[in-house]
Write a protein that holds these residues in place. Structure first.
Motif, PDB file in Angstrom:
ATOM      1  N   SER A  13       0.839  -1.186   0.000  1.00  0.00           N
ATOM      2  CA  SER A  13       0.000   0.000   0.000  1.00  0.00           C
ATOM      3  C   SER A  13       0.878   1.241   0.000  1.00  0.00           C
ATOM      4  O   SER A  13       2.077   1.167   0.255  1.00  0.00           O
ATOM      5  N   ALA A  14       0.272   2.352  -0.314  1.00  0.00           N
ATOM      6  CA  ALA A  14       1.015   3.606  -0.373  1.00  0.00           C
ATOM      7  C   ALA A  14       0.079   4.746  -0.027  1.00  0.00           C
ATOM      8  O   ALA A  14      -1.133   4.637  -0.193  1.00  0.00           O
ATOM      9  N   ALA A  47       4.020   7.814  -1.586  1.00  0.00           N
ATOM     10  CA  ALA A  47       3.818   8.002  -3.024  1.00  0.00           C
ATOM     11  C   ALA A  47       4.067   9.455  -3.427  1.00  0.00           C
ATOM     12  O   ALA A  47       3.149  10.191  -3.795  1.00  0.00           O
ATOM     13  N   MET A 137       0.211   3.784 -10.436  1.00  0.00           N
ATOM     14  CA  MET A 137      -0.250   2.994  -9.287  1.00  0.00           C
ATOM     15  C   MET A 137      -0.214   1.501  -9.620  1.00  0.00           C
ATOM     16  O   MET A 137       0.168   0.672  -8.785  1.00  0.00           O
ATOM     17  N   VAL A 149      -3.912  -5.579  -1.570  1.00  0.00           N
ATOM     18  CA  VAL A 149      -3.681  -4.141  -1.528  1.00  0.00           C
ATOM     19  C   VAL A 149      -4.807  -3.491  -0.720  1.00  0.00           C
ATOM     20  O   VAL A 149      -5.922  -3.318  -1.217  1.00  0.00           O
ATOM     21  N   GLN A 155     -10.286   4.087  -3.939  1.00  0.00           N
ATOM     22  CA  GLN A 155      -9.231   3.608  -4.825  1.00  0.00           C
ATOM     23  C   GLN A 155      -9.618   2.322  -5.561  1.00  0.00           C
ATOM     24  O   GLN A 155      -8.809   1.735  -6.274  1.00  0.00           O
TER      25      GLN A 155
END
Ligand code: TRP
Length: 336
Positions: A13-14, A47, A137, A149, A155
């Motif tokens: 994840s970010a 990110a 992404m 994720v 998202q």
């Protein structure tokens, strides 16, 4: 090599190091990461390459990058258990994104909800990076052969397109990418704005009084909850259709206390909205204030943070460069 020692499933994840994070980000992403770090081989990125798709002040971007790392750690991410790194420290992200661009259609990107929203908001700067955001992404996720994720519900579309791109590539060549699963939080997946619960709680809301930021102090937190909208009824009951404000507060309360909705409803039976809102504020503050103190302590230890990021980038590069090299081979890039 890397494959043989990898037993746990991989989680990626970010978070973007832009404005202060909200409790929506905390519940939607960071909290999940912390809960999953024992069970999964976790990679967490800052990110910053996604961040520049809207204009940033350079000094602030730098500062916020480190602040986010400190926040990750303060929230309980353990650098011994997971890989924490800054996206731009691993060049493979930009490199794979370029390749994946050639497997992604312009029409698909134009249809992305977030692209449309951000284009409307930044009409003077609808740059290629903004449109390409989901491809970068996808590169993030696919480089690490990520199985799962965890992200906020907003998202989901980006996750779906990542899967589509992976499947597309695998079909044209041979199985190359792991097709990732999105993991979305059940309760409170979408924390609403305190003043307009039909809207997602957002760091860029018009009125910040409807948003709780991770760095709000206790007075601010309590004031915002006191002003949160409820309804003309007086019953604390979960009913998102008819009681969006109260239901949103219940979601927040349960997310921060670990109680179930039913438990919370029972606890607040016969309690007035004023006291209910105070209780929700107290629950949120009880969690955030210690996190803020720990974040400040860590930010004063820059060498320690840099050490974590250097180790993280090295480990990330090992995994990412192996995937990139495989992709380059499959597509016919001559390699030395
Ligand atoms: N787009 C995500 C967000 O705004 C951040 C992000 C970038 C991300 N790369 C990712 C999330 C890869 C999950 C996986 O929240």
């Amino acid at each position: 090599m890397e494959e043989t020692i990898q037993q746990k499933k991989r989680l990626y994840s970010a978070v973007q190091p832009t404005n202060a994070l909200t409790i929506g980000n905390y519940i939607g992403a960071i909290r999940n990461m912390v809960a999953m770090q024992d069970e999964y081989d976790c990679f967490f990125a800052v990110a910053n390459m996604h961040a520049i798709t809207v204009r940033q002040v350079p000094a602030q971007l730098r500062q916020k990058t480190l602040a986010l790392v400190a926040l990750y750690l303060a929230c309980g991410l353990d650098p011994e258990k997971c890989t924490i790194y800054v996206q731009s420290h691993v060049p493979c992200h930009a490199e794979l994104a370029w390749v994946l661009n050639t497997f992604t259609y312009v029409g698909e990107m134009e249809r992305m909800t977030q692209f449309k929203d951000k284009s409307a908001k930044h009409a003077d700067n609808i740059n290629m990076g903004l449109m390409d955001y989901p491809v970068l992404m996808a590169a993030d996720i696919l480089l690490y052969k990520s199985d799962v994720v965890p992200v906020g519900i907003d998202q989901r579309q980006h996750l779906e397109i990542t899967r589509d791109i992976a499947i597309r590539f695998n079909n044209i060549y041979s199985p190359t990418f792991v097709v990732p699963e999105g993991v979305y939080p059940k309760v409170g997946a979408k924390i609403g704005d305190l003043l307009d619960p039909s809207k997602k709680m957002s760091k860029s809301a018009e009125n910040p009084a409807g948003t709780i930021f991770m760095d709000d102090d206790k007075d601010v937190i309590m004031r915002k909850f006191r002003r949160a909208v409820t309804d003309s009824d007086s019953e604390v009951r979960y009913d998102p259709e008819n009681k969006p404000g109260v239901s949103n507060l219940l979601s927040i309360y349960t997310a921060f206390t670990g109680k179930s909705i039913e438990e919370a409803e029972r606890q607040f039976a016969g309690v007035g909205y004023g006291d209910f809102k105070t209780a929700v504020g107290e629950a949120v503050a009880a969690k955030l204030i210690p996190v803020q103190a720990e974040q400040a302590r860590l930010l004063a230890e820059k060498d320690y943070l840099n050490g974590i990021l250097k180790a993280g980038a090295e480990r990330a590069y090992k995994v990412a460069s192996a995937t990139l090299s495989k992709v380059y081979r499959k597509i016919g890039f001559y390699q030395l």
